[in-house]
Design an enzyme around this catalytic site. Sequence first.
Site, short mmCIF file in Angstrom:
data_model
loop_
_atom_site.label_atom_id
_atom_site.label_comp_id
_atom_site.label_asym_id
_atom_site.label_seq_id
_atom_site.Cartn_x
_atom_site.Cartn_y
_atom_site.Cartn_z
N LYS A 189 0.94 -1.27 0.18
CA LYS A 189 0.10 -0.04 0.15
C LYS A 189 0.97 1.16 0.08
O LYS A 189 1.91 1.05 0.55
CB LYS A 189 -0.82 0.19 1.37
CG LYS A 189 -2.08 0.89 1.17
CD LYS A 189 -3.21 0.19 0.33
CE LYS A 189 -4.57 0.80 0.68
NZ LYS A 189 -5.36 -0.19 0.47
N1 GLU Z 1 -7.53 -0.24 -2.57
C1 GLU Z 1 -8.32 -1.51 -2.61
C2 GLU Z 1 -8.42 -2.18 -1.38
O1 GLU Z 1 -7.95 -1.81 -0.24
C3 GLU Z 1 -7.97 -2.26 -3.93
C4 GLU Z 1 -6.70 -2.77 -3.98
C5 GLU Z 1 -6.30 -3.59 -5.35
O2 GLU Z 1 -7.31 -3.62 -6.08
O3 GLU Z 1 -5.23 -3.86 -5.47
O4 GLU Z 1 -8.67 -3.44 -1.49
#
Ligand code: GLU
Length: 420
Positions: free
Chosen positions: A106
Amino acid sequence: MASHVKLSELVHAQLQQAFEHAQIDATLQRTLQEAKNEITLHFPVRLSNGQVKLFRGHRVQHNNVLGPFKGGVRFHADVGLDECRALASWMTWKCALQNLPFGGGKGGVEFDPQQYNSEDIQRITRRLVHSLGTNIGPEWDIPAPDLGTDSQVMDWMMDTYSNIVGTPNKQTVKGVVTGKSLTCGGSPGRDEATGRGVVHCIVQWAEQLGVDLQKTTMALQGFGKVGSHVAQILSRMGVVLTHVGDASGYWHNPDGFHPHQLAQYVRENGHVKGSGMGKAISRKEFFSCTCDFFVPAALHLQIGLKEAQNMNCKVVVEAANGPTSQEAEKVLQKRGIEILPDIMVNSGGVVVSYFEWLQNKRSEAWSLEEVRVKLDKQMRKTHQYVTQQALEMGVSLRTAAYVIAVKRVQQAYMRRGIWP
Ligand code: GLU
């Protein structure tokens, strides 16, 4: 609200509970509590007004034993390293729970995109990708949209990356990010995927308990990329949205909000405030409202001790990441309020990100119908497995979900061993 709690401590505590039910040796426990790599970047951007400003960004790569690091990029004024750490770890567990060949990552840039024009957001995005360089890649670390970012930001990320890697690889690197627009290699159904996944969990919960959705009500915090889809899909199933709120305030409408009209209003105005569709209420009133489903779909740690003591719902559906503090969870459990946990509930987004990545790899274009059917099947399977494990082990759905995920990661570590 429990904003004084460090988000990484919440993940640590949740993981610790899973460790108690899965036999994980102490070294592996320690490994899983830490991120593999933590990158903090400072990069200058020449803004459209000619000024040069320094921005700070982070990318935390938590674990890649099951596959490339995977997870969103946030553009938000408060996104710090600790928040990215927690969210990266949650991605590892989300992907493992869904049995995807991905790990967890992230990242984010510390700025408020609402204070910048589109041209500047493009410049910030491109400089971010340039600074990240080979720290991202379609087989290494694959970002996606999250808070404050969208398909346009993903298209710029992909375009910048493909220009960095050099001519022969331009076409093969589309999968460096997911959540792109359809024109740029995105998947149909990616924008609605997280919301649709949340709905699957609600529907299955109702099916298991024989609850008629047509007679249920919902309170929803956050009317953005996730919440607006949840409200719209559920309203077609007869669920009445009686309470809604976002950063601009909270509202009540006993006859139910019209989610499609509200979505239109929010798209045009950026917030719920001013829609004129309900009566304004306080945050406290919102959190103590009577409803069947309470769906936090905004920021983390919104349900603290006080909120949990006053809540009046049957089930908390965690569409947001980490919305419930540890203390709040204990109170909710005592009060018989069930929690459908985030790593299961909001994992539909990354499931369809996986579908997008596969389509990019294979140069395929799936139909919306195909994506929906596959997502439905995947969510169903996971939900059933989590429910069954929770029953067998006599633990909460959250702990069951973690145990499944942690064991999958543990098995990979055991087979691969430590090198050298
Ligand atoms: N940001 C989204 C989550 O927290 C999607 C992450 C992604 O698709 O890689 O799950």
